[in-house]
Each structure stands twice: as C-alpha cells, then as structure tokens.
Design an enzyme around this catalytic site. Sequence first.
Site, PDB file in Angstrom:
ATOM      1  N   HIS A  63      92.038  13.886 -26.804  1.00 23.93           N
ATOM      2  CA  HIS A  63      90.865  13.970 -25.939  1.00 23.93           C
ATOM      3  C   HIS A  63      90.411  15.420 -25.835  1.00 23.93           C
ATOM      4  CE1 HIS A  63      94.208  14.793 -23.220  1.00 23.93           C
ATOM      5  NE2 HIS A  63      93.375  15.150 -22.253  1.00 23.93           N
ATOM      6  N   HIS A  65      89.965  17.613 -23.307  1.00 27.37           N
ATOM      7  CA  HIS A  65      90.377  18.586 -22.307  1.00 27.37           C
ATOM      8  C   HIS A  65      90.912  19.834 -22.997  1.00 27.37           C
ATOM      9  CE1 HIS A  65      90.806  15.733 -18.599  1.00 27.37           C
ATOM     10  NE2 HIS A  65      89.628  16.324 -18.644  1.00 27.37           N
ATOM     11  N   ASP A  67      93.320  21.915 -22.625  1.00 29.28           N
ATOM     12  CA  ASP A  67      94.733  22.124 -22.948  1.00 29.28           C
ATOM     13  C   ASP A  67      95.171  21.316 -24.158  1.00 29.28           C
ATOM     14  OD1 ASP A  67      94.354  19.875 -21.197  1.00 29.28           O
ATOM     15  OD2 ASP A  67      96.517  19.786 -20.857  1.00 29.28           O
ATOM     16  N   HIS A  68      94.229  20.554 -24.736  1.00 28.27           N
ATOM     17  CA  HIS A  68      94.544  19.792 -25.947  1.00 28.27           C
ATOM     18  C   HIS A  68      93.725  20.238 -27.160  1.00 28.27           C
ATOM     19  CE1 HIS A  68      97.011  16.561 -23.972  1.00 28.27           C
ATOM     20  NE2 HIS A  68      96.412  17.107 -22.929  1.00 28.27           N
ATOM     21  N   ASP A 211      96.937  11.873 -22.755  1.00 27.66           N
ATOM     22  CA  ASP A 211      97.076  11.772 -21.302  1.00 27.66           C
ATOM     23  C   ASP A 211      96.641  10.381 -20.849  1.00 27.66           C
ATOM     24  OD1 ASP A 211      97.723  14.395 -21.574  1.00 27.66           O
ATOM     25  OD2 ASP A 211      96.075  15.178 -20.363  1.00 27.66           O
TER      26      ASP A 211
END
Length: 314
Positions: A63, A65, A67-68, A211
């Site tokens: 996804h 976000h 942090d990914h 997540d």
Amino acid sequence: MELQFLGTGAGMPSKLRNTSALVLNLSAEGKGYWLFDCGEATQHQILHTSLKPRKISKVFITHLHGDHIFGLPGLIGSRSFLGGNEPLDIYGPVGLEEWLETTLRITNTHLNYALQIHEIEDGIVVEDDEFLVVANNLQHVIPCLGYRIEQKPLPGKLLIDNVKEAGVPSGPLLKQLKDGQDVTLEDGRIVHSHEVTGEPQDGFRVAILGDTSYCPAAVELARNADILVHEATFDMDTGNLAKEYGHSTIGDAARVAQEAGVKTLIANHISARFMPSDVAKLKEQGKAIFSDLYIAEDFSRFEWKDGAVIEWRS
C-alpha cells in the site's frame, strides 16, 4: 527459499527497527530477489547484508503509506548505478505509477533498465511455469494488498534403481527425465519420465500481508501456507488502538495463522512502543493461540528447508 527482513517496524524508523521491507530470496530457484515493500532507508539496510540490489527482479508494494514506499525511488536509482540493467517489475495498488513516475521525472532520475509498473487489484498477479502470485485486498485505512506466493509442484526424485534397470547413462538424459521429459536411448528404446521418477513434490507456499485488521481475506491468502508473514503492530492490551488505526494485535496475527492452518507464523511491523524486553511478552501472547510463532527483527533470516523453518540472526 529464504526470507530476509530489512525493516520490521511500524510507522517510522526507530533505533531498533527500520520501516517495512522484506526480501524473498529465490536465488536457488533462479528468480533472484523479490522485494516486498520498500520503506525509507531500505537501501541502507541492504548495505548491511550480502544482498545485491541489481539482483532484485520484482518489487511488490502492499500500500501507499510512506513507511512502505518512501525508500523505493532511491533504491530504483541505486540499482541502476550498481549495474542493474535487467527490467524491473513493480506491482502495487492504484496510484503507485503516478507517484513513482512523478518522483523520477521531477528528480530527473535516469535508469539504465526498463521499469514496468503494474497497478493491480485482486487476483493473479504473476504466473509462470514455476510460480504463482495472487493478491487480495485486506482491511486497512487505505487500499492495501496481501500477497500469496506459491511454488508449483516440483518434479519427483529420480528412482536410481529404475534408472539403472532402464539402462539410462549418466549425463543430460537424467536431467531431462527428472524434468518430466521422456528420452530416447541410443538403441531406440524410449524411457518415460514417470517410469523412473517418484511422485511430484509440493512446492512452498508463503503469504506476505500488508497492514491489516483481522479479516477473512487474510485467512484466505494464508490458507495452508508454509509461512505466513503478518503484521503485529500492537499487543493484546492495546487492541483498541489496533482497531482505530486498521492494524492487528499479535493475537489477531495468531488467530489468522490458526484459522488458515499455516505451519509457521512470522510476526513483524512491531510498534516502536515495544522494547526488546517486551518481545517475550508479545511472543507469549501469540503462542497462547498459535505455537509455531517467531517475532522478526531487522536482518532476521528464515530459511525454508526440507519442510521446516530455520531461523538465522545476523
């Protein structure tokens, strides 16, 4: 097959855990490295390993976000500098292509290889003679994917006594028979592969989830997997926060593993609120539901060999 964790933290980097990134090392299977997510500083983490960025052949993003994905532009650029000239396939949700191409264009990043971006939804993502990758939408605060990687059945082992009885000489004919091909001997006799090989052997099955809160899609992706990689951002005492932010507790991860009938659960994406001294408690909570459980750390390696997981720590 080996899994190597480059980042096992949640949200932002900490001194102990970097942001999300995981390499499925398929070098032994001739497929190079498949990278799942690429959080900030992933390429820095790679510097502390024996992994080579130019050998990354596929990237799967769960996804969008930060942090990914925030480490992806830098890694893509460095792969080019480091001699990577083979095409790179990147798979992920809608919006990935716009974000990545805009970033590369504005920064005038030049690549020496073809970049192929695939925006995907549910269904088969990759399939060839050896592997099948299926994606499914999970339950998070933005669209988020999980991936199931299946190695197709492997040829059966050669039955040496049968080979000798058939008079097959050593050399390339043996490989052809093992690969399922019939062969013709010099005297004109045909030896059929099924006559000199055992039953096909099951390949491995790995589920790598982004997540997610507990959801049926996670269970289906993990069904009968040898290894399930599942986020465990919170412990059982902070389940209210997990629901609020679309994440899972260690108990949720263990519940998915139990219901899906997996062999081994590896929990990652651990909140920075948990110190090393808290890991034993996390593990205890998870093992009360599902016993074959590991908590991943940055640079943890897990090898799948002869039907079992071997953990290696750097």
